[in-house]
Design a protein around this motif. Sequence first.
Motif, short mmCIF file in Angstrom:
data_model
loop_
_atom_site.label_atom_id
_atom_site.label_comp_id
_atom_site.label_asym_id
_atom_site.label_seq_id
_atom_site.Cartn_x
_atom_site.Cartn_y
_atom_site.Cartn_z
N HIS A 24 8.27 -6.87 6.75
CA HIS A 24 7.11 -6.78 5.86
C HIS A 24 5.82 -7.26 6.50
O HIS A 24 4.82 -7.46 5.83
CB HIS A 24 7.38 -7.56 4.57
N ASP A 25 5.87 -7.51 7.79
CA ASP A 25 4.67 -7.99 8.46
C ASP A 25 4.64 -7.44 9.89
O ASP A 25 5.48 -7.85 10.68
CB ASP A 25 4.67 -9.53 8.47
N PRO A 26 3.74 -6.55 10.23
CA PRO A 26 2.69 -5.97 9.39
C PRO A 26 3.29 -5.11 8.28
O PRO A 26 4.35 -4.52 8.44
CB PRO A 26 1.88 -5.09 10.34
N LEU A 27 2.56 -5.03 7.19
CA LEU A 27 3.11 -4.43 5.97
C LEU A 27 2.91 -2.92 5.90
O LEU A 27 3.84 -2.19 5.54
CB LEU A 27 2.45 -5.10 4.76
N LEU A 28 1.71 -2.48 6.17
CA LEU A 28 1.34 -1.10 5.86
C LEU A 28 1.63 -0.13 7.00
O LEU A 28 1.75 -0.52 8.16
CB LEU A 28 -0.15 -1.02 5.50
N ARG A 29 1.71 1.14 6.63
CA ARG A 29 1.86 2.21 7.63
C ARG A 29 0.56 2.40 8.39
O ARG A 29 -0.49 1.92 7.98
CB ARG A 29 2.23 3.52 6.92
N ARG A 30 0.65 3.13 9.49
CA ARG A 30 -0.53 3.47 10.28
C ARG A 30 -0.63 5.00 10.37
O ARG A 30 0.37 5.66 10.68
CB ARG A 30 -0.41 2.89 11.70
N ARG A 49 -2.03 -5.50 15.81
CA ARG A 49 -0.59 -5.81 15.85
C ARG A 49 0.28 -4.59 15.59
O ARG A 49 1.31 -4.39 16.23
CB ARG A 49 -0.26 -6.90 14.83
N ALA A 92 -8.63 3.23 7.80
CA ALA A 92 -7.39 2.51 7.50
C ALA A 92 -6.90 2.97 6.13
O ALA A 92 -7.70 3.23 5.24
CB ALA A 92 -7.64 1.01 7.49
N MET A 93 -5.59 3.07 5.98
CA MET A 93 -5.02 3.59 4.73
C MET A 93 -3.91 2.68 4.24
O MET A 93 -3.27 2.00 5.02
CB MET A 93 -4.41 4.98 4.96
N ALA A 94 -3.68 2.73 2.92
CA ALA A 94 -2.48 2.10 2.39
C ALA A 94 -1.47 3.21 2.08
O ALA A 94 -0.62 3.52 2.90
CB ALA A 94 -2.79 1.26 1.17
N CYS A 95 -1.63 3.90 0.95
CA CYS A 95 -0.56 4.82 0.53
C CYS A 95 -0.49 6.10 1.38
O CYS A 95 0.58 6.61 1.64
CB CYS A 95 -0.69 5.17 -0.95
#
Lengths: 311, 264
Positions: free
Chosen positions: B46-52, B75, B222-225
């Motif tokens: 879960h760290d880093p959490l988000l997709r790239r 990271r 940068a994106m989340a979903c």
Amino acid sequence: MRGEAGLPPVDMSVKVGPLALPSPVLVGSGTFGFGEEYAPYCDLARLGAIVTKAVTLRPREGNPGPRIWETAAGMLNAIGLQNPGLERFLAEKLPPLVAAGHVVIVNIAGHDVEEYVKLAGALDAAKGVAAIEVNVSCPNVSRGGIEFGRDPAVLGELVRAVRGATRLPLIVKLSPNVSDIVPLAAAAMEAGADALSLINTLLGMAIDARQRRPRLANVTGGLSGPAIKPVALRMVWQVWQALRPPIIGMGGIMTGEDAAEFMLAGAAAVAVGTANFVDPTSASRVAAELEDFCRGQRINHVSELTGGLQV
Amino acid sequence: MPHISARLTWNEEIGPGHHLMAAHAPQIAAAARPGQFLHVRVGPTHDPLLRRPFSVLRVDEASGQVWLLVKVVGRGTRLLAGMAPGAVLDVMGPLGCGFPEPPPGEEVALVAGGCGVAPLIFWADRIQTTFSHIRVVSILGAATEDVMVCWLDLAARSDEFYATTEDGSAGERGLASDALRGLLARRNFAAVYACGPRGMLKVCAELARGAGVPCFVAVEEAMACGVGACLGCVVPAAGGGYLRVCSDGPVFAAEALDWEALAT
């Protein structure tokens, strides 16, 4: 049928106050849009309910970017309640969700008591809304949320007014950004709330030291994700200990076992939020994992977990 | 828009901090259009959490491979760049909208800045195979020669190719937009397609507008979903409001964006 090795199926239906749900796993408002974006990835039929993005009386543009910033095991957001407004929500977003047979909980946010009352009244008259979640905890707009969520008297007045405008089950989503959440939970319940959603995001910020600038255009934002789970669990536990209200627990749930932890702390149901961004199947996966967890623990009915923490 | 596990088949550092990576993903290779992106998890924790998000650099339908250009900026990208062939990636995609079909005309200009070269390689390739009557004139700008990556991939798919570096270490000294300015003055492009830093996109949009040429830009954010639900990756729209890079874009007609607000 998931029934494995002759074990009886787990009854996943729950009651959250007057609201009967087919599963205790919901989605957190603002993390699932109005459902349509996740339909290709997530088995929406496995969810207890779809909780919509906050709807306001008029359309809102939201905040300038950057609106999000990743933090250690979490993320900050300052979206600013961007949404198409009540009218377009009722015309375009609600009907497909209802037609698909989903249980729809509509999250509402307003500038003042009158807006909340108008929103609740309009949703009461609409077809297919299962419940209203009153957002009194958005940290990212100057008006329209948090100022109602910090003072028990102000919150009580708001909830009473909304209660008078609808017969639908009323859920109040509380902010963790207070020194003691229990008086606010009590005020909401005394004013007629049927259930509480705990918790909204924790107010935070991130800084670019080299540029000496905030990472978010809004400077501060709401922290979510696994980083906040211990805080959320603690608040669910505190409110459950004090009041025993119906609680929808949320804050960093990534797995079925995380969901079980919230239920043991006192939640009747849970919501999966930021995890949806990480894994678009999260909500339905958490539901399946929670069912497996119950089966492994020889629990026949998932609601047996609620408040089952042994201290 | 599948969500799949894809085996990494290639990881080569082609410049300092720049990795050319390929994964076996036949569904994506068959479905991806130039300008679309893949949303990739950089690890199981879960760290880093988000997709790239990464633009598709090119696809090979025959072998079912899809290629990405990964620049190490933090990271998450460092973890991804450290993965060896054989590792399994969690990939969503192809996502977003691609470049629109070229308008009638004889030639188009592609302007790439740095890593912005990735979607334009795919687009040049697609134009040459699908719209073969159209000549592709490409410009690639980079800070210095050592970070001018994938230039051969773009040059090989272009009828004309120009390179610029800020220090003059390769090609013309200057910016990609300087080269575009010169070309627009004497050529009649049907469209300009650009991908790169915001400042470069803004200049390209202004130049194309001045020349009366349609301009399309592929925007990074940068994106989340990645699917249009969270509203985290927005850019300011011309005429007010915001557009989602992930689902309204990442390719936008230049006139759809508010460049004053965007480039500040």
